[in-house]
Design a protein around this motif. Structure first.
Motif, short mmCIF file in Angstrom:
data_model
loop_
_atom_site.label_atom_id
_atom_site.label_comp_id
_atom_site.label_asym_id
_atom_site.label_seq_id
_atom_site.Cartn_x
_atom_site.Cartn_y
_atom_site.Cartn_z
N ASP A 161 23.20 74.25 18.65
CA ASP A 161 22.52 73.31 19.54
C ASP A 161 23.44 72.23 20.08
OD1 ASP A 161 20.26 74.70 19.11
OD2 ASP A 161 19.50 73.38 17.55
N GLN A 174 28.90 76.80 31.64
CA GLN A 174 30.02 76.06 31.09
C GLN A 174 31.10 77.01 30.59
OE1 GLN A 174 28.68 72.89 28.65
NE2 GLN A 174 30.72 72.12 28.21
N GLN A 191 22.26 68.91 12.27
CA GLN A 191 21.89 69.75 13.40
C GLN A 191 22.63 71.09 13.32
OE1 GLN A 191 21.81 67.55 17.06
NE2 GLN A 191 22.53 69.31 18.22
N ARG A 219 25.12 63.96 13.93
CA ARG A 219 24.40 65.24 14.02
C ARG A 219 24.73 66.16 12.86
NH1 ARG A 219 25.56 63.62 19.04
NH2 ARG A 219 23.70 63.47 20.35
N GLY A 246 31.21 70.05 24.50
CA GLY A 246 32.26 69.19 23.98
C GLY A 246 32.11 68.96 22.49
N GLN A 247 30.85 68.83 22.06
CA GLN A 247 30.63 68.61 20.63
C GLN A 247 31.12 69.79 19.82
OE1 GLN A 247 26.49 67.91 21.16
NE2 GLN A 247 26.70 65.68 21.14
N HIS A 305 34.90 67.22 33.51
CA HIS A 305 35.54 66.11 32.82
C HIS A 305 36.86 65.75 33.46
CE1 HIS A 305 32.64 65.75 29.68
NE2 HIS A 305 32.68 67.03 29.44
N SER A 337 26.42 70.33 22.23
CA SER A 337 26.92 70.45 23.60
C SER A 337 28.32 71.04 23.55
CB SER A 337 26.98 69.08 24.23
OG SER A 337 28.16 68.43 23.84
N ASN A 396 30.65 63.48 26.15
CA ASN A 396 30.11 64.71 25.59
C ASN A 396 28.74 64.43 24.99
OD1 ASN A 396 33.39 65.03 24.77
ND2 ASN A 396 32.35 66.58 25.98
N GLY A 397 27.82 65.33 25.28
CA GLY A 397 26.50 65.17 24.73
C GLY A 397 25.65 64.20 25.51
N ALA A 398 26.12 63.80 26.71
CA ALA A 398 25.36 62.83 27.49
C ALA A 398 24.11 63.46 28.07
CB ALA A 398 26.23 62.28 28.60
N GLY A 399 24.08 64.79 28.21
CA GLY A 399 22.90 65.44 28.74
C GLY A 399 23.16 66.14 30.07
N LYS A 400 24.43 66.33 30.42
CA LYS A 400 24.75 66.92 31.71
C LYS A 400 24.28 68.37 31.79
CE LYS A 400 29.13 66.12 31.08
NZ LYS A 400 29.06 65.52 29.72
N THR A 401 24.72 69.17 30.83
CA THR A 401 24.30 70.57 30.85
C THR A 401 22.79 70.67 30.76
OG1 THR A 401 26.36 71.22 29.81
CG2 THR A 401 24.54 72.78 29.67
N THR A 402 22.20 69.82 29.92
CA THR A 402 20.74 69.83 29.81
C THR A 402 20.11 69.60 31.17
OG1 THR A 402 21.01 68.91 27.62
CG2 THR A 402 18.82 68.82 28.59
N PHE A 430 14.13 67.50 22.31
CA PHE A 430 14.23 68.57 21.30
C PHE A 430 13.93 67.93 19.96
CE2 PHE A 430 17.60 69.84 24.37
CZ PHE A 430 16.95 70.92 24.91
#
Ligand SMILES: Nc1ncnc2c1ncn2[C@@H]1O[C@H](COP(=O)(O)OP(=O)(O)OP(=O)(O)O)[C@@H](O)[C@H]1O
Ligand SMILES: Nc1ncnc2c1ncn2[C@@H]1O[C@H](COP(=O)(O)OP(=O)(O)OP(=O)(O)O)[C@@H](O)[C@H]1O
Ligand SMILES: [Mg+2]
Ligand SMILES: [Mg+2]
Lengths: 288, 234, 345, 393, 238
Positions: free
Chosen positions: E137, B82, E133, E130, E141-142, B191, E139, B35-41, B11
């Protein structure tokens, strides 16, 4: 046929669209309400100014009075009525503003009727000649005012706390409240600001176009075209779009077979823009 | 079996998934990571909502990426989100029928719905409205939607989030029955490490879009890198 | 958009197929009752007003599908009514077929146009979509006020210049005022039935998913574009039929009556009437034509009428989120529960 | 003092005669002055013996510029109220919507102000005014004879049977007389008057003839003045701009440069019938009712109706007899008309008023600048022929 | 954090969708310590705290220290010092991460707001990366981190967190727990809703247990840890 004169006259009408378009986007950015009554607020103020001028009140007083009236109406609606719809979706909140529009049309109709009136400023007589067309100072003022509005509001929204609160509110009213944004206070401020704009716009439109309640009220619809091209968020794009639409509409005049339909230019342009890039535009995909 | 090869998602500047390659074979596989590791992606890539800039993904022998999201659903791919997405103004049965309409042939629709309902044990609540359900029941509805119409691969994004331990257990039991009863492979993001440990024989760990670890759950959770990056232990 | 129990109630029964017909039965029965009352009480003036009202309620039903089911807003519905009317008159004067043929043609053309209007919008949502459709209404206003409606003249536009204007012949079976009113009621009932069936069956469920979120819908195997397009087409069809029936009522239509503001007004009143119950459309139709007629009949000044409308509109929006129909349904529900409790005792 | 009926001063007490009217009050423009004046006259009539003792019950409805409502109201007046006659109608949309209905219902309309072509091409519809086309050609005639115009531009609304209809007349006449002529159709809703004016000025015409509602005319003139065209080009207009408020509104810049056609006599004319009209307005109308050309039209329509009904046996006034009486009207004289008014029995269309005057804007008032002259409208051939054959003027 | 910031809830009654979900409960949460509110799904935990924060209409009284929060709208309650982190990581999607946090900082002085922002970034370095951002956008958890940060920058006297660990990686949860402990030690009251009972009980000094909208336990967290059957009873009840 020489097209340049039409471009110049387009600047004039473009200023009209830009003014109204920006006025609409400002309130929307701040409260999430699209104000269909924007034109009506302005028309009401303009009629008052006209009335005062009939009574031989000095021009400046009349102008001030007009702005005050429009602002007061906008304030009343924003403070008392708009909150009643605040929990509804954006479209319903927009439709709600049809109510004050209708009521104002009624008031103006009953008090002033549909006689053609004319609001005149000294600046109508002063002009610069460009390409065999004259651009009166009133129109130049309109253009400058549109630009000034854009600058002022851009600064307000990006630099000030009030601006930040406004953006938060427009995004998610309930959450903003939970986060401690002073909802009523902020919204009222926004309504007052558009009130002032509608007043100024109304005065200029009454001079540039015509002083007629229903007509000025409906002028909101082509102005929305500009707002769409600005994706309901960019003030600069809205202002620019407004002016371009005006020029396009005017420039179509010499083409005989289109000429009778040229008033449709704002709509066609907006539609074309949306079909071409609208789908990809962020504003389009966001739920507003 | 899911095979991911050299996958990259981008992105603008960010690369939520960066040169990821992995093979998942277990009937119930886990996907964890900060969090933000890319799992949902990654889930969005599998279900087709995000187009990767490079790499390939295949389910069994079938290459997924060329297919549109719809084709993937018809091919047996199911997913939950989620945040739960039960439709409030449809009944429980209606919510499930809404997917059955499109993945089950007309004659078998109603029994498919009933089957799913009885599987999650909501037959009694069939005519209750979505909006009147509590979170656990909503999660069950979502699970029921996933087992309608011969699923091949079921993707669950934090399905037990917000569930209490008891509910979590009940939910887990259901998920564990799916491979046997519906012959579908399952990929779970969560998690809740205990949930993962007790549910997934195999687990993949992502960090900053890269593969941090992949293998039998026990060994993966014992991996010091994982303990540091994910569990925050030292 | 908070959706209220009663909608749900109707949707809820969407699944249990045995209750489906019973659900649908309400439509013809209610319309019949309404028609009977009007025929017994109304004079020429009221009959003409009621006919327009019922016809327009069809177009509102179209709006209700888009807004109530999909959460999509179309502010060009009245323009589509105009399109349908135009096509009906065009076909009618060109080939003098049976009224039904012209009417259907009007419906189909409007539905095609509605689809075309919808296509750029398929990817849009919320207010943005609303405004785009408003642009369409604005464009149509310019065109139609310049073209006018066919009245038996030559050429594509079919304009007779002043002399020799023709009226569109009404259906042979329903030439008289009363007969035509009943004819319109029947047509409306059919249209409302179609709409209601859609809500209760498969399309209704797909639409509900789309309203929840397009990714969710796709993940459930719904072809979002097709179902949206279908909704636009259906809504266009209903609008077109409404236009055709209006044309049949007066025998002709006038370009000046189809401004963009009318489309706005139509949507506003659709909300006031209630988009979550099928009879909301009927109520909205009455609000659109019968209420103004009443005020005119009472000899109230036109501007005052507009003002009253404004006030009423806001009051309804603010006090009845699901519209008048929603409140009626709530009342009925309460009565029912009261009765059943009474029986229990 | 106002003179009407038998001037007995005795109020009529008999069974009322129902007379209807449809007017366009709410909307882009207010046409209701015509029916206001007619109302005043009928009140005066009822106060003076009425129709041989029977008062006129005058029912006025506002169609709000909406054809659908116009049709509903016609149904109401004709079918429900059982009106015997329609008098003083003045509406932009009514003719198109109702002409056929009136014919079906065998009721006659003595209209006040008709605008679109339908009003002058209907069997049962006879306005007292001349109509935009006849009026514009009246102006054209003036431009030819007095201004010696060599080239002309016609600006009309792009509304079917209004703009094209009028401007076609101008073009046709221009052809006959060998002038260069050009038509510009504009959307009356447009906010951009300047471009229209520039377009008109582009072909450097001697005169520009406007056939637009006054609400659109004024902004056009404003734009023209902005562009300084009020000095270089003469602007003429159909009677629609002949409104008392206009000279004041457009201002001194137009003194001597804006000339309009008048369908009737000067509003301040001291001739007896015009004075009677004013007297009636003062005695029976509201102070606020405008004394304008619409009002003259309504007054005349009412008087014509009176004349017709007076010929009937009061015991036997119904739609047939009333219609017959109106059909019989011939050579109805009033100094507000240039030429006597007649219905034109057997005619498929009616346009009795086709002789007009001109006035110029001066110091915030209108000043009459020409005597009655027949409008050189080519389309009037059939009318002229009938007048000759029927031995009218 | 001035004055006594104990929160007292008296005879709280909440209705949702016409049905009563909280039946006349009373409790008080002391300042300077962490209290956890436990209960099965649908027990009414969120309803309780939303009512306290003025988001849901309520019957009964809520006092923050010496202020009675009667007829207060949510923003006034927040400004009075009671901050709620709502369930289900909601953020202002169209605003940047930084604006999301700044808008929640209520300090009149801009510099003070900036300081608050920087402290938030210390707790959540993920967000610092971020800050520009747009929040939509982020996640899951974020987003939850943003929501927590918004509560911290408000410098509340009393803080309520609905579903603390929801969607957060264990490492982050640990950090948050620390942050909350420190905040409590600083004298503010903390009310915590948490799906993982033992995590909550480790963190909390006091515990409340809801069962179908009624309070069935109000006492030291230790007691509850000692007798898990109370909890199980409450959970199975639903
Ligand atoms: N449209 C976007 N633009 C920029 N960055 C994005 C976009 N969408 C996601 N990201 C970033 O991609 C990264 C991965 O997001 P993702 O939702 O996959 O994380 P996750 O593993 O699901 O985390 P969580 O456990 O919190 O849900 C996040 O850092 C997020 O900020
Ligand atoms: N919008 C609503 N309309 C009607 N009832 C609702 C609504 N939201 C929640 N409820 C009901 O209120 C009760 C309490 O809900 P609440 O969310 O407070 O429970 P909770 O303890 O927070 O559960 P969770 O752990 O799932 O958050 C539940 O029975 C739920 O069904
Ligand atoms: Mg995630
Ligand atoms: Mg909760």
């Amino acid at each position: 046929m020489n097209i340049l004169p039409f471009v110049i006259s387009g600047l004039g009408i473009g200023a009209v669209y830009a003014l109204s378009g920006v006025g609409l986007v400002v309130l929307f950015r701040a409260t999430g309400v699209l104000n269909f009554a924007f034109g009506a607020f302005g028309a009401m103020g303009a009629h008052c100014a006209w009335q005062l001028l009939e009574w031989k009140v000095p021009l400046i007083v009349a102008i001030l009075a007009a702005v005050v009236v429009s602002t007061a109406i906008s304030f009343l609606y924003g403070r008392i009525f708009a909150p009643m719809l605040s929990h509804r979706d954006t479209v319903v909140r927009a439709v709600g503003t049809l109510a004050p529009a209708l009521v104002l049309i009624a008031v103006m109709g009953v008090v002033w009727g549909e006689l053609p009136r004319r609001l005149q400023f000294p600046t109508d007589q002063m002009f610069v000649s460009l390409f065999a067309a004259r651009l009166t100072y009133t129109r130049i003022i309109a253009l400058l005012l549109a630009v000034a509005m854009v600058v002022a509001i851009t600064l307000l929204l990006s630099r000030t706390r009030l601006g930040l609160d406004m953006r938060a509110l427009a995004n998610d009213r309930d959450l903003s409240a939970v986060l401690g944004v002073r909802v009523l206070h902020t919204e009222t401020a926004a309504w007052i600001i558009t009130g002032i704009f509608s007043g100024l716009a109304g005065l200029l439109l009454a001079d540039l176009v015509r002083l007629q309640g229903t007509f000025l009220t409906l002028l909101v619809i082509p102005a929305i075209a500009a707002a769409i091209l600005g994706q309901l968020r960019s003030l600069w794009e809205t202002a620019a779009a407004g002016i371009l639409i005006g020029i396009a509409e005017a420039a179509l005049t010499p083409i005989a077979w289109i000429s009778p339909y040229r008033a449709a230019a704002p709509f066609i342009i907006a539609l074309a823009a949306v079909t071409i890039l609208g789908g990809t535009a962020k504003a389009a995909l966001k739920d507003r | 079996m899911i095979t991911i090869d050299n996958l990259v998602v981008q992105f603008g500047g960010v690369k939520p998934i960066n040169e990821l390659s992995a093979v998942l074979t277990a009937p119930v596989a886990g996907l964890i990571g900060p969090n933000g590791a890319g799992k949902t992606t990654l889930l969005n890539v599998l279900s087709g909502f995000i187009r990767p800039v490079q790499g390939t993904v295949s389910l069994g022998a079938q290459a997924l990426l060329p297919m549109t999201p719809l084709q993937r659903v018809r091919a047996g791919l199911r997913r939950s989100f989620q945040t739960e997405q039960v439709v409030g103004d449809l009944t429980v049965a209606g919510n499930i029928a809404a997917i059955a309409d499109h993945v089950v042939g007309a004659p078998h629709r109603s029994e498919a719905v009933d089957e799913a309902l009885s599987f999650v044990g909501l037959s009694a609540a069939a005519d209750r409205l979505g909006q009147s359900l509590n979170l656990f029941q909503r999660r069950l509805v979502e699970l029921a939607k996933c087992v309608v119409g011969k699923p091949k691969l079921i993707l669950l994004d934090e399905p037990a989030a917000g569930l209490t331990e008891e509910e979590g257990k009940a939910f887990r039991e259901l998920v564990l029955r799916i491979p046997a009863e519906f012959r579908a492979q399952i990929l779970v993001i969560d998690h809740d490490v205990d949930l993962i440990r007790s549910m997934c024989s195999e687990t993949m760990v992502l960090d900053y879009g890269k593969l941090l670890a992949l293998g039998p759950t026990q060994t993966v959770l014992a991996d010091p890198n994982v303990r540091r990056a994910y569990l925050g232990e030292f | 958009m908070s959706v209220q129990p009663q909608t749900i109630a109707s949707n809820a029964e969407g699944l249990s197929t045995m209750r489906l017909p019973k659900q649908l039965l309400h439509v013809p029965v209610t319309t019949a009752l309404f028609a009977a009352v009007v025929v017994l009480l109304a004079n020429s003036f009221w009959l003409s007003a009621a006919t327009s009202a019922v016809a327009l309620s069809l177009s509102v039903a179209g709006l209700a599908i888009l807004y109530g089911q999909l959460g999509l807003v179309s502010l060009c519905q009245f323009a589509l009514v105009g399109v349908g009317g135009w096509a009906t008159l065009r076909i009618g004067h060109a080939f003098h077929p049976p009224f039904e043929v012209s009417l259907l043609a009007g419906g189909i053309v409007a539905s095609a146009v509605g689809l075309a209007f919808g296509v750029p919008a398929l990817r849009l949502r919320g207010l943005y979509l609303a405004l785009v459709t408003l642009m369409l209404a604005g464009g149509f206003q310019i065109i139609i006020s310049a073209w006018g409606f066919p009245d038996g003249g030559p050429g594509f536009l079919g304009r007779a210049d002043g002399s020799g204007r023709e009226m569109l012949a009404r259906p042979v079976i329903a030439d008289g005022e009363v007969a035509y009113f009943l004819y319109v009621c029947a047509a409306a009932a059919i249209g409302l039935l179609i709409a209601q069936w859609h809500k209760l069956a498969r399309p209704g469920r797909a639409w509900a998913l789309i309203r929840k979120g397009e990714t969710v819908a796709v993940a459930s195997g719904v072809n979002v574009l097709i179902y949206k397009a279908w909704a636009f087409a259906l809504s266009g069809l209903l609008a077109g039929l409404a236009g055709g029936l209006l044309a049949g009522n007066v025998g002709q239509l006038d370009g000046r009556a189809f401004g963009a503001f009318e489309s706005l007004n139509l949507f506003a009143l659709a909300i006031v009437g209630g988009v979550f119950n099928w009879y909301g459309a009927l109520i909205a139709g009455l609000l659109l034509r019968a209420v103004p007629a009443l005020l005119t009949d009472l000899g109230i000044d036109g501007y005052i009428t507009i003002g009253i409308f404004g006030v009423a509109l806001f009051h309804a929006l603010a006090t009845a989120p699901t519209g008048i129909a929603g409140q009626i349904a709530g009342l009925i529900a309460r009565l029912n529960s009261g009765l059943s409790r009474g029986r229990a005792r | 003092a106002a003179s009407c009926g038998d001037n007995s001063g005795k109020p009529a007490t008999g069974e009322p005669i129902v007379v209807g009217a449809i007017t366009g009050k709410t909307g882009p423009d207010d046409f209701s002055n015509s029916t206001k004046a007619a109302k005043a006259y009928f009140d005066c009539l009822n106060a003076n013996g009425g129709i041989k003792g029977r008062p006129v019950k005058y029912l006025v409805e506002d169609d709000q510029w909406n054809p659908e409502i116009a049709a509903q109201l016609a149904a109401k007046l004709v079918n429900d109220e059982k009106a015997v006659l329609m008098v003083g109608n003045s509406s932009f949309v009514e003719c198109g919507a109702n002409a056929d209905f009136y014919k079906k219902s065998a009721i006659l309309v003595v209209a006040g102000v008709g605008v679109p072509r339908e009003c002058f091409f209907a069997a049962n519809y006879a306005p007292t005014n001349a109509g935009p086309r006849v009026s514009m050609l009246g102006a054209m005639g003036y431009a030819l004879d007095q201004l010696k115009a060599k080239s002309v531009v016609c600006i009309g609304p792009n509304i079917p049977n209004v703009g094209t209809w009028s401007c076609d007349g101008i073009i046709q006449l221009a052809k006959e007389k060998g002038l260069t002529a050009e038509t510009i159709l504009m959307d009356p809703g447009t906010a951009d008057s300047t471009s229209t004016i520039l377009q008109a000025a582009a072909s450097k015409p001697d005169v520009i003839i406007l056939g637009l509602p006054k609400g659109v005319t004024v902004p056009l003139l404003t734009a023209a003045e902005e562009q300084g065209l009020n000095q270089s080009i003469k602007f003429l207009s159909a009677a629609s701009a002949y409104d008392l408020s206009v000279p004041g509104t457009i201002g001194a810049g137009w003194d001597g440069n804006f000339i309009v056609n008048m369908e009737f006599n000067d509003l301040e004319a001291t001739t007896p019938d015009n004075q009677n009209w004013l007297a009636v307005m003062d005695q029976y109308g509201q102070k606020s009712d405008p004394r304008d050309t619409f009002a003259q039209a309504g007054y005349l329509a009412a008087r014509i109706a009176e004349t017709a009904l007076m010929t009937l046996d009061p015991a036997n006034v119904n739609r047939e007899t009333a219609s017959a009486a109106v059909r019989g009207i011939k050579g109805f004289k009033s100094d507000i008309f240039c030429a006597p008014w007649y219905f034109g029995d057997g005619q498929t269309r009616h346009n009795a008023n086709s002789t007009t005057r001109m006035a110029v804007s001066e110091a915030g008032k209108w000043k009459v600048v020409s005597d009655c002259a027949p409008s050189p409208d080519p389309e009037l051939k059939d009318i002229r022929a009938f007048e000759k054959s029927a031995g009218i003027n | 954090m001035s004055g006594n910031s104990e929160v007292r809830v008296e005879n709280l009654v909440v209705e949702r969708g016409g049905k009563r979900v909280i039946h006349d409960i009373s409790f008080s949460v002391a300042a300077g310590e962490v209290t956890t509110l436990l209960g099965a799904n649908g027990a009414g935990k969120s309803s309780t705290v939303m009512a306290m924060a003025g988001v849901l209409p309520r019957g009964g009284a809520v006092r923050l220290g010496d202020i009675a929060l009667e007829g207060f709208v949510p923003d006034r309650i927040r400004r009075a010092g009671l901050a709620l982190v709502p369930e289900g990581h909601r953020v202002l999607g169209q605003l940047s991460v930084e604006d999301n946090i700044l808008v929640a900082a209520l300090d009149p002085a801009a510099t003070a707001r900036r300081q608050g922002l920087e402290r938030a970034y210390e707790i959540f370095p993920e967000l610092a990366e971020r800050r520009r951002q747009s929040a939509s956008d982020l996640s899951g958890g974020q987003k939850q981190m943003v929501a927590m940060a918004q509560a911290f920058v408000a410098k509340p006297r009393f803080m309520i967190v609905d579903e603390l660990s929801l969607g957060l990686a264990p490492a982050v949860v640990k950090r948050l727990a620390e942050a909350l402990k420190i905040a409590a030690a600083g004298g503010i009251g903390v009310l915590l809703i948490e799906q993982f009972a033992n995590l909550a009980l480790d963190l909390a000094d006091k515990a409340l247990v809801l069962e179908r909208g009624r309070l069935v336990f109000d006492g030291p967290a230790a007691t509850l840890k000692a007798q898990p059957d109370i909890l199980h009873g409450a959970y199975l009840a639903s």
